[in-house]
Motif scaffolding. Structure first.
Motif, PDB file in Angstrom:
ATOM      1  N   ILE A  94       0.843  -1.198   0.000  1.00  0.00           N
ATOM      2  CA  ILE A  94       0.000   0.000   0.000  1.00  0.00           C
ATOM      3  C   ILE A  94       0.877   1.247   0.000  1.00  0.00           C
ATOM      4  O   ILE A  94       0.609   2.216  -0.715  1.00  0.00           O
ATOM      5  N   GLY A  95       1.957   1.222   0.776  1.00  0.00           N
ATOM      6  CA  GLY A  95       2.865   2.367   0.812  1.00  0.00           C
ATOM      7  C   GLY A  95       3.546   2.607  -0.521  1.00  0.00           C
ATOM      8  O   GLY A  95       3.686   3.751  -0.968  1.00  0.00           O
ATOM      9  N   ILE A  96       3.977   1.552  -1.194  1.00  0.00           N
ATOM     10  CA  ILE A  96       4.623   1.692  -2.495  1.00  0.00           C
ATOM     11  C   ILE A  96       3.636   2.223  -3.527  1.00  0.00           C
ATOM     12  O   ILE A  96       3.962   3.112  -4.322  1.00  0.00           O
ATOM     13  N   ILE A  97       2.415   1.692  -3.524  1.00  0.00           N
ATOM     14  CA  ILE A  97       1.400   2.175  -4.469  1.00  0.00           C
ATOM     15  C   ILE A  97       1.096   3.647  -4.211  1.00  0.00           C
ATOM     16  O   ILE A  97       0.991   4.449  -5.142  1.00  0.00           O
ATOM     17  N   PHE A  98       0.968   4.030  -2.939  1.00  0.00           N
ATOM     18  CA  PHE A  98       0.722   5.423  -2.604  1.00  0.00           C
ATOM     19  C   PHE A  98       1.869   6.304  -3.081  1.00  0.00           C
ATOM     20  O   PHE A  98       1.645   7.389  -3.622  1.00  0.00           O
ATOM     21  N   LEU A  99       3.094   5.847  -2.887  1.00  0.00           N
ATOM     22  CA  LEU A  99       4.247   6.636  -3.297  1.00  0.00           C
ATOM     23  C   LEU A  99       4.276   6.854  -4.804  1.00  0.00           C
ATOM     24  O   LEU A  99       4.498   7.971  -5.282  1.00  0.00           O
ATOM     25  N   ILE A 100       4.001   5.803  -5.557  1.00  0.00           N
ATOM     26  CA  ILE A 100       4.007   5.917  -7.016  1.00  0.00           C
ATOM     27  C   ILE A 100       2.930   6.893  -7.484  1.00  0.00           C
ATOM     28  O   ILE A 100       3.201   7.814  -8.263  1.00  0.00           O
ATOM     29  N   PHE A 101       1.702   6.734  -7.006  1.00  0.00           N
ATOM     30  CA  PHE A 101       0.628   7.603  -7.468  1.00  0.00           C
ATOM     31  C   PHE A 101       0.747   9.011  -6.904  1.00  0.00           C
ATOM     32  O   PHE A 101       0.316   9.973  -7.541  1.00  0.00           O
ATOM     33  N   ASP A 102       1.346   9.172  -5.739  1.00  0.00           N
ATOM     34  CA  ASP A 102       1.550  10.501  -5.179  1.00  0.00           C
ATOM     35  C   ASP A 102       2.547  11.287  -6.018  1.00  0.00           C
ATOM     36  O   ASP A 102       2.331  12.475  -6.305  1.00  0.00           O
ATOM     37  N   VAL A 103       3.629  10.662  -6.419  1.00  0.00           N
ATOM     38  CA  VAL A 103       4.610  11.333  -7.272  1.00  0.00           C
ATOM     39  C   VAL A 103       3.998  11.682  -8.620  1.00  0.00           C
ATOM     40  O   VAL A 103       4.206  12.780  -9.148  1.00  0.00           O
ATOM     41  N   GLU A 104       3.222  10.767  -9.178  1.00  0.00           N
ATOM     42  CA  GLU A 104       2.585  11.040 -10.473  1.00  0.00           C
ATOM     43  C   GLU A 104       1.613  12.202 -10.371  1.00  0.00           C
ATOM     44  O   GLU A 104       1.566  13.048 -11.260  1.00  0.00           O
ATOM     45  N   ILE A 105       0.845  12.276  -9.309  1.00  0.00           N
ATOM     46  CA  ILE A 105      -0.109  13.367  -9.161  1.00  0.00           C
ATOM     47  C   ILE A 105       0.614  14.692  -8.984  1.00  0.00           C
ATOM     48  O   ILE A 105       0.202  15.716  -9.532  1.00  0.00           O
TER      49      ILE A 105
END
Length: 115
Positions: A60-71
């Motif tokens: 969940i943390g990795i997915i959040f990090l990826i989508f947070d950077v993209e946003i």
């Protein structure tokens, strides 16, 4: 040329000295194991010091990090969307489509479910 060689040698010597100094000064005393344990008001430890880490929480943390950077990269593009030409808008839409498909894939795989 000699100056570069001298500077590299000097930097290597300084880093080696600091590394050896760290190695000799940071020796732990294994005779005092009580100092290495956690303190719980004078009682013995109930559980292990290292608890198992949830892999699902890590995902969940990795997915959040990826989508947070993209946003955070998408917000400036949205502001200047009306100044872009047709080619740049299509690239932006393709990137957004890839992100949406990635989010849909993670959702269908069950990686976003907490329980």
């Amino acid at each position: 040329m000699f100056y570069l060689l001298f500077m590299n040698l000097l930097l290597f010597m300084i880093s080696s000295i600091l590394l050896m100094l760290n190695f000799f000064l940071s020796k732990k005393n294994y005779k005092m194991r009580n100092k290495l344990t956690s303190f719980e008001c004078g009682f013995d430890n109930i559980s292990l010091l290292r608890l198992p880490f949830s892999v699902h929480f890590f995902m969940i943390g990795i997915i959040f990090l990826i989508f947070d950077v993209e946003i955070s990269l998408i917000f400036p593009i949205i502001k200047f969307l009306n100044l872009m030409n047709f080619y740049k808008k299509n690239i932006f839409l393709i990137i957004m489509l890839i992100l949406i498909l990635g989010l849909y894939y993670e959702w269908k795989q069950g990686s976003l479910k907490w329980l």
